[in-house]
Scaffold this motif. Sequence first.
Motif, PDB file in Angstrom:
ATOM      1  N   GLU A   9      42.444 -90.853  21.491  1.00  0.00           N
ATOM      2  CA  GLU A   9      43.848 -90.588  21.819  1.00  0.00           C
ATOM      3  C   GLU A   9      43.990 -89.281  22.585  1.00  0.00           C
ATOM      4  O   GLU A   9      44.764 -89.183  23.536  1.00  0.00           O
ATOM      5  CB  GLU A   9      44.690 -90.573  20.537  1.00  0.00           C
ATOM      6  N   SER A  16      46.339 -89.205  30.901  1.00  0.00           N
ATOM      7  CA  SER A  16      47.739 -89.467  31.243  1.00  0.00           C
ATOM      8  C   SER A  16      48.385 -88.256  31.886  1.00  0.00           C
ATOM      9  O   SER A  16      49.124 -88.391  32.875  1.00  0.00           O
ATOM     10  CB  SER A  16      48.524 -89.871  29.989  1.00  0.00           C
ATOM     11  N   PRO A  27      47.755 -97.126  34.054  1.00  0.00           N
ATOM     12  CA  PRO A  27      47.832 -98.532  33.631  1.00  0.00           C
ATOM     13  C   PRO A  27      47.814 -98.637  32.114  1.00  0.00           C
ATOM     14  O   PRO A  27      47.162 -97.857  31.429  1.00  0.00           O
ATOM     15  CB  PRO A  27      46.566 -99.150  34.231  1.00  0.00           C
ATOM     16  N   LYS A  28      48.551 -99.608  31.616  1.00  0.00           N
ATOM     17  CA  LYS A  28      48.531 -99.880  30.179  1.00  0.00           C
ATOM     18  C   LYS A  28      47.316-100.760  29.928  1.00  0.00           C
ATOM     19  O   LYS A  28      47.180-101.839  30.487  1.00  0.00           O
ATOM     20  CB  LYS A  28      49.824-100.559  29.756  1.00  0.00           C
ATOM     21  N   MET A  29      46.419-100.269  29.078  1.00  0.00           N
ATOM     22  CA  MET A  29      45.116-100.893  28.898  1.00  0.00           C
ATOM     23  C   MET A  29      45.193-102.302  28.313  1.00  0.00           C
ATOM     24  O   MET A  29      44.278-103.085  28.476  1.00  0.00           O
ATOM     25  CB  MET A  29      44.216-100.011  28.035  1.00  0.00           C
ATOM     26  N   GLU A  30      46.291-102.640  27.643  1.00  0.00           N
ATOM     27  CA  GLU A  30      46.423-103.968  27.044  1.00  0.00           C
ATOM     28  C   GLU A  30      46.970-104.986  28.035  1.00  0.00           C
ATOM     29  O   GLU A  30      46.918-106.179  27.780  1.00  0.00           O
ATOM     30  CB  GLU A  30      47.356-103.927  25.823  1.00  0.00           C
ATOM     31  N   GLU A  31      47.512-104.519  29.171  1.00  0.00           N
ATOM     32  CA  GLU A  31      48.068-105.439  30.153  1.00  0.00           C
ATOM     33  C   GLU A  31      46.951-106.126  30.922  1.00  0.00           C
ATOM     34  O   GLU A  31      45.820-105.654  30.976  1.00  0.00           O
ATOM     35  CB  GLU A  31      48.982-104.684  31.126  1.00  0.00           C
ATOM     36  N   THR A  46      42.093-107.982  30.524  1.00  0.00           N
ATOM     37  CA  THR A  46      42.903-106.776  30.414  1.00  0.00           C
ATOM     38  C   THR A  46      42.266-105.632  31.193  1.00  0.00           C
ATOM     39  O   THR A  46      41.091-105.693  31.560  1.00  0.00           O
ATOM     40  CB  THR A  46      43.052-106.343  28.940  1.00  0.00           C
ATOM     41  N   TYR A  47      43.053-104.597  31.448  1.00  0.00           N
ATOM     42  CA  TYR A  47      42.511-103.407  32.104  1.00  0.00           C
ATOM     43  C   TYR A  47      41.371-102.825  31.276  1.00  0.00           C
ATOM     44  O   TYR A  47      40.350-102.401  31.812  1.00  0.00           O
ATOM     45  CB  TYR A  47      43.609-102.339  32.286  1.00  0.00           C
ATOM     46  N   SER A  48      41.533-102.806  29.977  1.00  0.00           N
ATOM     47  CA  SER A  48      40.507-102.259  29.095  1.00  0.00           C
ATOM     48  C   SER A  48      39.191-103.025  29.258  1.00  0.00           C
ATOM     49  O   SER A  48      38.130-102.424  29.426  1.00  0.00           O
ATOM     50  CB  SER A  48      40.980-102.333  27.643  1.00  0.00           C
TER      51      SER A  48
END
Length: 186
Positions: A9, A16, A27-31, A46-48
């Motif tokens: 985190e 960030s 980018p939101k890693m879950e998207e 996902t991005y992750s």
Amino acid sequence: MKDGNEGWESLMDEVSSFYAKHDNLVPKMEEFYIPGKSKHRPFSVTYSHHLCVELFYAIIDLQLLELNSHFDIVSSNLLLGMVSLNLANSLSNFDKERIMALAKYYPDEFAELKLRDLSCQLDTFIWHMQHGDPRFSDLKGIGDLAKALVEAYLVETYSLVYLLVKLTLILPVATATVERAFPSMK
């Protein structure tokens, strides 16, 4: 001491803030990851996941480059030839062409005529091994092959194969001896 999640985190907070400072979108890693600037429907990645896979490929490429820089073509051919002589796993590694290439690195022992003889011996040898001689069924390595050839009284029958096996067993010792001699020369 922070646990793994707190460390992650904290790192994400730093990333960030860096992105925000330079007016970049984080980018939101879950998207879902959309490659390039395409407006097509998102993939199910996902991005992750995409970043982990890209990182994995990059690391594998770096390791491959490092390994390739440590072994020149001669060393690679010697190692591949040695592995090809290993009859463990029911001849799965056996590769006659690599074994013949290995023999060519010993021109004093394997002149052109002996190379042809070795090729014929390898054909007979592989046939012999494939037809289930029980003395060769549970070999663990090249040392076991040499021992089994002696115990089966096949040293004369496969004299050139046996010679190559002996040279292969000597190679790591000779290489280590030479490598130890170079630092002492400084």
